[in-house]
Scaffold this active site. Structure first.
Site, PDB file in Angstrom:
ATOM      1  N   ARG A 147     -29.749  83.320 134.757  1.00 44.55           N
ATOM      2  CA  ARG A 147     -29.752  82.552 133.497  1.00 44.55           C
ATOM      3  C   ARG A 147     -28.398  81.840 133.319  1.00 44.55           C
ATOM      4  NH1 ARG A 147     -26.361  82.666 128.627  1.00 44.55           N
ATOM      5  NH2 ARG A 147     -27.651  82.047 126.877  1.00 44.55           N
ATOM      6  N   VAL A 148     -28.450  80.581 132.974  1.00 43.77           N
ATOM      7  CA  VAL A 148     -27.224  79.846 132.674  1.00 43.77           C
ATOM      8  C   VAL A 148     -27.309  79.387 131.224  1.00 43.77           C
ATOM      9  CG1 VAL A 148     -25.833  77.809 133.218  1.00 43.77           C
ATOM     10  CG2 VAL A 148     -26.943  79.083 135.066  1.00 43.77           C
ATOM     11  N   GLY A 149     -26.251  79.608 130.468  1.00 44.03           N
ATOM     12  CA  GLY A 149     -26.251  79.226 129.047  1.00 44.03           C
ATOM     13  C   GLY A 149     -25.658  77.852 128.815  1.00 44.03           C
ATOM     14  N   ASP A 150     -25.181  77.655 127.608  1.00 42.70           N
ATOM     15  CA  ASP A 150     -24.661  76.348 127.199  1.00 42.70           C
ATOM     16  C   ASP A 150     -23.249  76.068 127.711  1.00 42.70           C
ATOM     17  OD1 ASP A 150     -23.956  78.565 125.456  1.00 42.70           O
ATOM     18  OD2 ASP A 150     -22.863  77.102 124.258  1.00 42.70           O
ATOM     19  N   THR A 154     -19.488  78.580 120.820  1.00 42.25           N
ATOM     20  CA  THR A 154     -19.958  79.918 121.142  1.00 42.25           C
ATOM     21  C   THR A 154     -21.221  80.133 120.327  1.00 42.25           C
ATOM     22  OG1 THR A 154     -19.422  82.272 121.062  1.00 42.25           O
ATOM     23  CG2 THR A 154     -18.438  80.907 119.362  1.00 42.25           C
ATOM     24  N   GLY A 155     -22.067  81.050 120.777  1.00 44.40           N
ATOM     25  CA  GLY A 155     -23.308  81.288 120.035  1.00 44.40           C
ATOM     26  C   GLY A 155     -24.472  81.398 120.997  1.00 44.40           C
ATOM     27  N   GLY A 189     -26.793  80.427 123.442  1.00 43.52           N
ATOM     28  CA  GLY A 189     -26.707  79.297 124.365  1.00 43.52           C
ATOM     29  C   GLY A 189     -27.955  78.444 124.436  1.00 43.52           C
ATOM     30  N   THR A 225     -17.761  84.923 123.738  1.00 45.39           N
ATOM     31  CA  THR A 225     -17.275  83.869 124.633  1.00 45.39           C
ATOM     32  C   THR A 225     -15.914  83.370 124.152  1.00 45.39           C
ATOM     33  OG1 THR A 225     -19.473  83.165 125.273  1.00 45.39           O
ATOM     34  CG2 THR A 225     -17.807  81.431 125.192  1.00 45.39           C
TER      35      THR A 225
HETATM   36  N1  ASP Z   1     -22.866  80.726 124.371  1.00 45.80           N
HETATM   37  C1  ASP Z   1     -22.835  81.823 125.295  1.00 45.80           C
HETATM   38  C2  ASP Z   1     -24.101  81.810 126.112  1.00 45.80           C
HETATM   39  O1  ASP Z   1     -25.164  81.725 125.538  1.00 45.80           O
HETATM   40  C3  ASP Z   1     -22.677  83.145 124.646  1.00 45.80           C
HETATM   41  C4  ASP Z   1     -21.513  83.281 123.705  1.00 45.80           C
HETATM   42  O2  ASP Z   1     -21.142  82.333 123.048  1.00 45.80           O
HETATM   43  O3  ASP Z   1     -20.956  84.377 123.612  1.00 45.80           O
HETATM   44  O4  ASP Z   1     -24.031  81.948 127.308  1.00 45.80           O
END
Ligand code: ASP
Length: 294
Positions: A203-206, A225-226, A228, A175
């Protein structure tokens, strides 16, 4: 209040980059330098993120990772120190999700648009359709799908449990994000992503959730990033900017990383505080950032 204009950008975090770190660093530095040319903090983060969205090595815009059904679903968010927010989730055919998020912030009374409605809004705002899938990502997707399917048949959703285990082991997040402060002391956080490999459609992340992967308040702004789900569950973004009320950006990010580690969340975070101090921290083994003006 006047301050020194500066910007920090990230291109993900994880157990190690897939490609050469030199090329990645070059793009991050270029994005930061380009961001610094923006007139306002909002312009600065948008300019930087658009460069990263266009570069196929990152998981944002063109070159984003693919969903279980081989599509792209892009999320982005922008949040300012004075409480303005714009976000989008599940955009399948947009080149610059961050600019659509900015339009949500500046042209609507809403904070977050998703799916078909977000796509319709993007088109209304003059964003032409664009397929973000690259040949490299499609090849990787086919390989993953074949690995998951080996020896089995049936609908793709059956493989989700195996996929979730694989995602845990994979541990690479690409990300992109940016935090900037301008000469007038206005600061902003922005993040853009395709999410995680082989996520379930929908799916929706953070990233597009204010307070999770992107957050700003009058004390500071952060982009994460990480994984989510972990970032979201522990509201890590909000945690970090609240700490900036009484500590420096770097101290707040270190404390947030400690908190994330205690909960087993693999992540990276960048930020800026109201005094223009930049910071970075990660619980994931590796994270590269670019800076300009600091
Ligand atoms: N945080 C992002 C998600 O989970 C993924 C990422 O950081 O690459 O959607």
């Amino acid at each position: 209040m006047s301050s020194r204009k500066s910007i920090i950008v990230h291109g993900g975090a994880g157990r190690g980059p897939t490609g050469p770190t030199g090329e990645r660093q070059g793009v991050l530095d270029r994005a930061a330098a380009e961001g610094l040319r923006g007139r306002s903090a909002v312009d600065m983060v948008e300019r930087a993120i658009r460069i990263l969205e266009d570069h196929p090595i990152f998981d944002a815009g063109t070159g984003a990772v693919l969903t279980l059904d081989g599509g792209c679903e892009l999320d982005a968010c922008l949040m300012t120190h004075d409480g303005r927010v714009g976000a989008v989730a599940g955009l399948r055919r947009t080149r610059y999700p961050i600019s659509v998020a900015r339009a949500v912030m500046e042209k609507t009374d809403h904070h977050l648009l998703v799916g078909a409605g977000a796509t319709r809004f993007a088109r209304l705002m003059g964003h032409p359709d664009h397929d973000p899938r690259t040949p490299e990502r499609l090849t990787a997707w086919r390989r993953l799908r074949d690995d998951l399917r080996r020896g089995r048949d049936g609908p793709d959703f059956r493989f989700w449990k195996r996929m979730a285990r694989w995602q845990k082991a994979y541990g690479l997040f690409e990300t992109v994000g940016a935090c900037a402060i301008d000469e007038r002391g206005r600061f902003v956080a922005a993040t853009s992503t395709g999410g995680i490999w082989m996520k379930l459609p929908g799916r929706v992340g953070d990233t597009p959730i204010p307070g999770a992967g992107t957050c700003a308040n009058p004390f500071g702004a952060i982009s994460m990033t990480g994984h989510g789900e972990g970032v979201m569950r522990h509201c890590l973004g909000r945690h970090a900017v609240e700490l900036m009320r009484r500590m420096s950006c770097q101290a707040a990010l270190d404390a947030t990383a400690k908190h994330a580690l205690a909960h087993g969340v693999e992540c990276g975070i960048i930020g800026v505080d109201r005094r223009g101090r930049l910071g970075r921290a990660n619980t994931a083994k590796w994270m590269q950032v670019g800076k300009a003006g600091a």
